[in-house]
Design a protein around this motif. Structure first.
Motif, PDB file in Angstrom:
ATOM      1  N   GLU A  75     153.089  35.469  87.748  1.00  0.00           N
ATOM      2  CA  GLU A  75     153.472  35.280  86.346  1.00  0.00           C
ATOM      3  C   GLU A  75     153.261  33.819  85.970  1.00  0.00           C
ATOM      4  O   GLU A  75     153.374  32.932  86.799  1.00  0.00           O
ATOM      5  CB  GLU A  75     154.943  35.650  86.151  1.00  0.00           C
ATOM      6  N   ASP A  76     152.984  33.580  84.716  1.00  0.00           N
ATOM      7  CA  ASP A  76     152.780  32.211  84.240  1.00  0.00           C
ATOM      8  C   ASP A  76     154.079  31.423  84.213  1.00  0.00           C
ATOM      9  O   ASP A  76     154.057  30.203  84.289  1.00  0.00           O
ATOM     10  CB  ASP A  76     152.171  32.222  82.837  1.00  0.00           C
ATOM     11  N   ASP A  77     155.214  32.092  84.089  1.00  0.00           N
ATOM     12  CA  ASP A  77     156.476  31.375  83.938  1.00  0.00           C
ATOM     13  C   ASP A  77     157.280  31.292  85.229  1.00  0.00           C
ATOM     14  O   ASP A  77     158.460  30.979  85.213  1.00  0.00           O
ATOM     15  CB  ASP A  77     157.316  32.011  82.832  1.00  0.00           C
ATOM     16  N   TYR A  78     156.637  31.557  86.375  1.00  0.00           N
ATOM     17  CA  TYR A  78     157.343  31.444  87.644  1.00  0.00           C
ATOM     18  C   TYR A  78     157.766  29.989  87.852  1.00  0.00           C
ATOM     19  O   TYR A  78     156.981  29.066  87.707  1.00  0.00           O
ATOM     20  CB  TYR A  78     156.439  31.880  88.801  1.00  0.00           C
ATOM     21  N   GLY A  79     159.017  29.779  88.185  1.00  0.00           N
ATOM     22  CA  GLY A  79     159.525  28.438  88.442  1.00  0.00           C
ATOM     23  C   GLY A  79     159.785  27.632  87.196  1.00  0.00           C
ATOM     24  O   GLY A  79     160.049  26.437  87.267  1.00  0.00           O
ATOM     25  N   ARG A  80     159.723  28.246  86.054  1.00  0.00           N
ATOM     26  CA  ARG A  80     159.976  27.546  84.793  1.00  0.00           C
ATOM     27  C   ARG A  80     161.265  28.083  84.173  1.00  0.00           C
ATOM     28  O   ARG A  80     161.600  29.245  84.336  1.00  0.00           O
ATOM     29  CB  ARG A  80     158.827  27.748  83.819  1.00  0.00           C
ATOM     30  N   PRO A  81     161.967  27.225  83.428  1.00  0.00           N
ATOM     31  CA  PRO A  81     163.196  27.694  82.784  1.00  0.00           C
ATOM     32  C   PRO A  81     162.879  28.669  81.654  1.00  0.00           C
ATOM     33  O   PRO A  81     161.758  28.705  81.132  1.00  0.00           O
ATOM     34  CB  PRO A  81     163.830  26.415  82.241  1.00  0.00           C
ATOM     35  N   THR A  82     163.872  29.440  81.275  1.00  0.00           N
ATOM     36  CA  THR A  82     163.717  30.402  80.187  1.00  0.00           C
ATOM     37  C   THR A  82     163.349  29.661  78.908  1.00  0.00           C
ATOM     38  O   THR A  82     163.930  28.628  78.588  1.00  0.00           O
ATOM     39  CB  THR A  82     165.037  31.168  79.983  1.00  0.00           C
ATOM     40  N   GLN A  83     162.394  30.212  78.165  1.00  0.00           N
ATOM     41  CA  GLN A  83     161.965  29.565  76.924  1.00  0.00           C
ATOM     42  C   GLN A  83     163.115  29.509  75.939  1.00  0.00           C
ATOM     43  O   GLN A  83     163.860  30.473  75.768  1.00  0.00           O
ATOM     44  CB  GLN A  83     160.790  30.302  76.309  1.00  0.00           C
ATOM     45  N   GLY A  84     163.254  28.350  75.301  1.00  0.00           N
ATOM     46  CA  GLY A  84     164.307  28.153  74.309  1.00  0.00           C
ATOM     47  C   GLY A  84     165.641  27.759  74.916  1.00  0.00           C
ATOM     48  O   GLY A  84     166.599  27.509  74.191  1.00  0.00           O
ATOM     49  N   SER A  85     165.723  27.653  76.247  1.00  0.00           N
ATOM     50  CA  SER A  85     166.992  27.311  76.886  1.00  0.00           C
ATOM     51  C   SER A  85     167.212  25.798  76.847  1.00  0.00           C
ATOM     52  O   SER A  85     166.298  25.014  76.607  1.00  0.00           O
ATOM     53  CB  SER A  85     167.006  27.795  78.334  1.00  0.00           C
ATOM     54  N   ARG A  86     168.448  25.415  77.108  1.00  0.00           N
ATOM     55  CA  ARG A  86     168.784  23.995  77.153  1.00  0.00           C
ATOM     56  C   ARG A  86     168.089  23.329  78.343  1.00  0.00           C
ATOM     57  O   ARG A  86     167.732  22.158  78.275  1.00  0.00           O
ATOM     58  CB  ARG A  86     170.289  23.810  77.233  1.00  0.00           C
ATOM     59  N   THR A  87     167.883  24.064  79.413  1.00  0.00           N
ATOM     60  CA  THR A  87     167.195  23.525  80.588  1.00  0.00           C
ATOM     61  C   THR A  87     165.758  23.164  80.232  1.00  0.00           C
ATOM     62  O   THR A  87     165.259  22.104  80.622  1.00  0.00           O
ATOM     63  CB  THR A  87     167.222  24.545  81.733  1.00  0.00           C
ATOM     64  N   GLU A  88     165.093  24.031  79.485  1.00  0.00           N
ATOM     65  CA  GLU A  88     163.725  23.743  79.065  1.00  0.00           C
ATOM     66  C   GLU A  88     163.697  22.497  78.172  1.00  0.00           C
ATOM     67  O   GLU A  88     162.834  21.630  78.323  1.00  0.00           O
ATOM     68  CB  GLU A  88     163.131  24.934  78.309  1.00  0.00           C
ATOM     69  N   GLN A  89     164.656  22.378  77.271  1.00  0.00           N
ATOM     70  CA  GLN A  89     164.717  21.223  76.372  1.00  0.00           C
ATOM     71  C   GLN A  89     164.952  19.936  77.155  1.00  0.00           C
ATOM     72  O   GLN A  89     164.328  18.916  76.889  1.00  0.00           O
ATOM     73  CB  GLN A  89     165.817  21.415  75.316  1.00  0.00           C
ATOM     74  N   ARG A  90     165.837  19.970  78.147  1.00  0.00           N
ATOM     75  CA  ARG A  90     166.080  18.785  78.971  1.00  0.00           C
ATOM     76  C   ARG A  90     164.819  18.395  79.732  1.00  0.00           C
ATOM     77  O   ARG A  90     164.513  17.205  79.878  1.00  0.00           O
ATOM     78  CB  ARG A  90     167.232  19.034  79.942  1.00  0.00           C
ATOM     79  N   GLY A  91     164.065  19.371  80.228  1.00  0.00           N
ATOM     80  CA  GLY A  91     162.819  19.084  80.925  1.00  0.00           C
ATOM     81  C   GLY A  91     161.797  18.426  80.014  1.00  0.00           C
ATOM     82  O   GLY A  91     161.114  17.478  80.411  1.00  0.00           O
ATOM     83  N   GLN A  92     161.695  18.913  78.793  1.00  0.00           N
ATOM     84  CA  GLN A  92     160.762  18.328  77.825  1.00  0.00           C
ATOM     85  C   GLN A  92     161.182  16.899  77.475  1.00  0.00           C
ATOM     86  O   GLN A  92     160.342  16.010  77.366  1.00  0.00           O
ATOM     87  CB  GLN A  92     160.695  19.185  76.571  1.00  0.00           C
ATOM     88  N   ASP A  93     162.480  16.686  77.309  1.00  0.00           N
ATOM     89  CA  ASP A  93     162.978  15.343  76.996  1.00  0.00           C
ATOM     90  C   ASP A  93     162.697  14.383  78.149  1.00  0.00           C
ATOM     91  O   ASP A  93     162.301  13.238  77.937  1.00  0.00           O
ATOM     92  CB  ASP A  93     164.482  15.376  76.709  1.00  0.00           C
ATOM     93  N   ALA A  94     162.893  14.847  79.397  1.00  0.00           N
ATOM     94  CA  ALA A  94     162.625  14.009  80.563  1.00  0.00           C
ATOM     95  C   ALA A  94     161.135  13.668  80.652  1.00  0.00           C
ATOM     96  O   ALA A  94     160.769  12.530  80.953  1.00  0.00           O
ATOM     97  CB  ALA A  94     163.086  14.713  81.832  1.00  0.00           C
ATOM     98  N   HIS A  95     160.280  14.661  80.392  1.00  0.00           N
ATOM     99  CA  HIS A  95     158.833  14.419  80.419  1.00  0.00           C
ATOM    100  C   HIS A  95     158.434  13.362  79.385  1.00  0.00           C
ATOM    101  O   HIS A  95     157.640  12.458  79.676  1.00  0.00           O
ATOM    102  CB  HIS A  95     158.080  15.721  80.169  1.00  0.00           C
TER     103      HIS A  95
END
Length: 175
Positions: A75-95
């Motif tokens: 799957e393309d989303d293996y090892g990635r946080p759920t889309q729209g989650s706070r975890t995904e947002q924190r990852g984007q902010d860190a990047h």
């Protein structure tokens, strides 16, 4: 100063018919009515949502065959946080934050580095000099250097740079 002698009584009931009459309550009592049905419904909703979540959680102790375990590479989303989650947002902010730090590092190398060719396109600086300058900017120089090298923005010998030991290592700005 006066004291507030009013007390609060919480009455838990199933229906409104169970409400005590005014003659049964004192004047100094505030009453808060809580419906058992509402509490039960909220708890059940939370329980159902949690069970559904655990069905899809590969790390839960749920060993039912209906548990979907994502496979690496499938799957393309293996090892990635759920889309729209706070975890995904924190990852984007860190990047974004790390990308800004890499840009600041490259700018610092441009400012304090020496031009090594006739056109002035190759800029180099020794690690010791960069460390002394960059310590006022950030305390994460080595980590940011490794990230910049991974992005092919800088190059230097060795895997890791150590203050004092590697002060003579030349860092080259590639872009």
């Amino acid at each position: 100063m006066g004291t507030n002698s009013r007390s609060t009584t919480i009455i838990i009931m199933d229906t409104k018919e169970d409400v005590p009459g005014p003659a049964q309550l004192s004047d100094t009592t505030a009453v808060c009515f809580v419906s058992v049905k509402g509490l039960k419904d909220n708890w059940q909703r939370w329980s159902d949502e949690r069970q559904e979540y655990q069905k899809h959680n590969p790390f839960s102790q749920d060993s039912r065959p209906s548990v979907v375990v994502p496979q690496r590479g499938k799957e393309d989303d293996y090892g990635r946080p759920t889309q729209g989650s706070r975890t995904e947002q924190r990852g984007q902010d860190a990047h974004t934050h790390v990308s800004r730090e890499v840009q600041v590092l490259c700018e610092a190398i441009r400012n304090i580095g020496e031009h090594r060719d006739v056109d002035g396109e190759v800029i180099t600086v020794k690690f010791g000099k960069l460390f002394e300058h960059y310590v006022t900017i950030s305390n994460k120089l080595v980590g940011i250097l490794l990230r910049a090298r991974k992005q092919r923005l800088v190059d230097f010998e060795g895997e890791m740079l150590w203050q004092g030991k590697d002060d003579h290592v030349v860092i080259t700005l590639l872009q």
